[in-house]
Design a protein around this motif. Structure first.
Motif, PDB file in Angstrom:
ATOM      1  N   TYR A 139       5.099  -6.690  -7.658  1.00  0.00           N
ATOM      2  CA  TYR A 139       6.557  -6.688  -7.469  1.00  0.00           C
ATOM      3  C   TYR A 139       6.884  -6.639  -5.972  1.00  0.00           C
ATOM      4  O   TYR A 139       7.736  -7.388  -5.483  1.00  0.00           O
ATOM      5  CB  TYR A 139       7.187  -5.495  -8.196  1.00  0.00           C
TER       6      TYR A 139
ATOM      7  N   TYR B 129       3.638   1.663  -1.704  1.00  0.00           N
ATOM      8  CA  TYR B 129       4.356   1.856  -2.963  1.00  0.00           C
ATOM      9  C   TYR B 129       3.475   1.975  -4.198  1.00  0.00           C
ATOM     10  O   TYR B 129       3.965   2.166  -5.304  1.00  0.00           O
ATOM     11  CB  TYR B 129       5.387   0.729  -3.154  1.00  0.00           C
ATOM     12  N   CYS B 130       2.177   1.858  -4.046  1.00  0.00           N
ATOM     13  CA  CYS B 130       1.286   2.045  -5.198  1.00  0.00           C
ATOM     14  C   CYS B 130       1.419   3.502  -5.652  1.00  0.00           C
ATOM     15  O   CYS B 130       1.381   4.414  -4.845  1.00  0.00           O
ATOM     16  CB  CYS B 130      -0.155   1.745  -4.782  1.00  0.00           C
ATOM     17  N   PRO B 131       1.583   3.738  -6.953  1.00  0.00           N
ATOM     18  CA  PRO B 131       1.722   5.134  -7.408  1.00  0.00           C
ATOM     19  C   PRO B 131       0.435   5.945  -7.279  1.00  0.00           C
ATOM     20  O   PRO B 131       0.461   7.164  -7.333  1.00  0.00           O
ATOM     21  CB  PRO B 131       2.097   5.000  -8.883  1.00  0.00           C
TER      22      PRO B 131
ATOM     23  N   THR C  69       0.824  -1.215   0.000  1.00  0.00           N
ATOM     24  CA  THR C  69       0.000   0.000   0.000  1.00  0.00           C
ATOM     25  C   THR C  69       0.859   1.267   0.000  1.00  0.00           C
ATOM     26  O   THR C  69       0.419   2.312  -0.436  1.00  0.00           O
ATOM     27  CB  THR C  69      -0.928   0.044   1.233  1.00  0.00           C
TER      28      THR C  69
ATOM     29  N   GLY D 251      -3.492  -0.848 -12.993  1.00  0.00           N
ATOM     30  CA  GLY D 251      -2.979  -2.112 -13.509  1.00  0.00           C
ATOM     31  C   GLY D 251      -1.484  -2.190 -13.740  1.00  0.00           C
ATOM     32  O   GLY D 251      -1.025  -2.947 -14.588  1.00  0.00           O
ATOM     33  N   CYS D 252      -0.705  -1.446 -12.974  1.00  0.00           N
ATOM     34  CA  CYS D 252       0.739  -1.418 -13.242  1.00  0.00           C
ATOM     35  C   CYS D 252       1.484  -2.624 -12.686  1.00  0.00           C
ATOM     36  O   CYS D 252       2.588  -2.938 -13.117  1.00  0.00           O
ATOM     37  CB  CYS D 252       1.356  -0.141 -12.668  1.00  0.00           C
ATOM     38  N   ALA D 253       0.917  -3.298 -11.692  1.00  0.00           N
ATOM     39  CA  ALA D 253       1.529  -4.473 -11.056  1.00  0.00           C
ATOM     40  C   ALA D 253       2.757  -4.150 -10.207  1.00  0.00           C
ATOM     41  O   ALA D 253       3.521  -5.042  -9.861  1.00  0.00           O
ATOM     42  CB  ALA D 253       1.855  -5.551 -12.084  1.00  0.00           C
ATOM     43  N   LEU D 254       2.932  -2.889  -9.861  1.00  0.00           N
ATOM     44  CA  LEU D 254       4.017  -2.548  -8.929  1.00  0.00           C
ATOM     45  C   LEU D 254       3.798  -3.245  -7.580  1.00  0.00           C
ATOM     46  O   LEU D 254       4.741  -3.659  -6.919  1.00  0.00           O
ATOM     47  CB  LEU D 254       4.025  -1.034  -8.707  1.00  0.00           C
TER      48      LEU D 254
END
Ligand SMILES: Cc1ncc(C[n+]2csc(CCOP(=O)(O)OP(=O)(O)O)c2C)c(N)n1
Ligand code: SF4
Ligand code: SF4
Ligand code: SF4
Ligand SMILES: [Mg+2]
Lengths: 75, 302
Positions: free
Chosen positions: A54, A23-25, A21, A48-51
């Motif tokens: 990671y 690190y989500c942009p 939570t 939908g970046c999938a960070l």
């Protein structure tokens, strides 16, 4: 629609972690529910970046988040 | 702005947009960093709202972190210029001023001085947040002169090493050899020494970093703001990649930021003696306040 993040709440709740939570942009998108100790996704806001995948899978080795097609109803 | 100014009358609440009411009820205004700060993002309503920056944009992430770290959001004004970052900065519940290209530090100079004249008893934080093109290329003279004049506000450069918003021209901050859409032969000179220029021009606190560690990045943002209040101009040069123009798969954006920490964005922090005094004092005060709150909490439990 496109693939968005989905948290497996049962798996996530075991860790009391709240790392993805941070690190989500996107703000106000990947949230943490303190009472249930699990993160959850506001699908309307997820890009939908999938960070977060990671963070949970590559960094923490936990695999609690998957990218999935959400159920959206036609309007 | 003040907390009172944004708080609606209870009966009026139901007519207001949901996001606004959530901000008043669950936002960070008037709260401590432990209650609503970078360490618990995802558990309170953040100041930044939905914005059109790209999926997985590390600049969007850092902007989110800037707003969560503000020591005084209800009395802060941000200034910016054309570029990707302003797309999110302008969507935050903090007054934002947007002028002609690259004039953010000139405007901030006037604003900071006016605030000090108009509100001599109040702390008002002024922060310019702009891209590498806006700060070091097109806004270069206004950036440098604000520092040379010793203007007391914070400058944050969102360095994605390219003009992201206009489709990939090289900037003074692009690394040597960078092949970009509109620099197809590769850039033929290296990165401008931004923090060195800042120090030469009189900045009293400068940091270069890749913001991968949230706690550390938040501490730096707050230090830059505290020092600017009392001593002089402060500057943060942060790596905020552009996954579009540098073709970084979005799920690898964090890994790239970590790699840059060992490459062009090794951590560098500089402070004058006067700046150091302010940092030590404010951080000791914050620590004491934290301990006092903790003691109060344990007392309440017992
Ligand atoms: C006077 C003027 N010239 C050019 C532009 C077009 N323009 C918009 S954004 C931009 C560059 C943005 O680069 P940067 O500051 O690095 O921000 P980024 O988009 O990379 O975050 C330019 C040249 C403009 N808006 N105004
Ligand atoms: S990183 Fe994984 S385990 Fe941690 S809160 Fe997120 S989903 Fe749960
Ligand atoms: S996929 Fe990206 S936008 Fe969606 S919740 Fe994860 S980090 Fe946030
Ligand atoms: S173009 Fe680059 S810097 Fe701009 S929003 Fe997209 S990923 Fe971020
Ligand atoms: Mg740029």
């Amino acid at each position: 629609m496109y693939y968005v993040a989905k948290v497996n709440a049962d798996m996530c709740a075991e860790y009391k972690c709240n790392t993805c939570t941070l690190y989500c942009p996107e703000a106000n998108t990947l949230m943490f529910d303190k009472s249930g100790n699990t993160s959850w996704v506001d699908v309307d806001r997820c890009k939908g970046c999938a960070l977060c995948v990671y963070v949970c899978t590559d960094m923490l080795n936990r695999d609690c988040i998957t990218m999935e097609m959400p159920n959206v109803e036609a309007v | 702005m003040s907390l009172k100014y944004i708080t609606p009358a209870e009966r009026f609440k139901k007519y207001l947009p949901k996001d606004y009411v959530e901000l008043v009820d669950y936002g960070p205004f008037g709260k401590t960093q432990e209650e609503a700060g970078p360490g618990n993002m995802g558990q309170f309503k953040e100041l930044v709202e939905e914005h059109p920056m790209c999926s997985g944009c590390w600049m969007a992430y850092y902007i989110r972190l800037i707003f969560a770290s503000l020591p005084n959001p209800e009395d802060t004004v941000t200034l910016g210029t054309a570029g990707c970052g302003r797309l999110a900065i302008s969507q935050a519940a903090v007054p934002f001023i947007y002028g002609n290209y690259g004039d953010q530090n000139a405007m901030a100079s006037g604003l900071t001085r006016a605030f000090r004249l108009r509100f001599p008893d109040k702390t008002k934080d002024v922060i310019t947040i702009a891209g590498d093109g806006g700060t070091m290329d097109i806004g270069f003279s206004m950036t440098m002169h604000s520092w040379i004049r010793g203007e007391k506000f914070t400058t944050i450069m969102l360095d994605n090493e390219v003009y992201g918003n206009t489709g990939g021209q090289s900037s003074g901050m692009s690394p040597k050899g960078a092949v970009l859409k509109m620099a197809p032969k590769g850039k033929d000179f290296g990165k401008m020494p931004a923090t060195e220029l800042a120090r030469a021009a009189g900045c009293v606190y400068t940091v270069r970093m890749s913001p991968t560690n949230i706690k550390k990045a938040a501490k730096i943002i707050r230090r830059a703001i505290f020092v600017a209040r009392e001593v002089g101009p402060t500057f943060i040069h942060a790596y905020t990649s552009c996954n579009i123009e540098y073709s970084i798969p979005t799920h690898e954006v964090f890994a790239d930021a970590k790699a840059q920490e060992k490459d062009r964005f090794t951590f560098e922090e500089y402070m004058t003696d006067e700046a150091k005094e302010v940092i030590e004092r404010v951080e000791a005060e914050e620590k004491a306040a934290r301990m006092a709150r903790k003691a109060q909490k344990t007392e309440a439990v017992n």
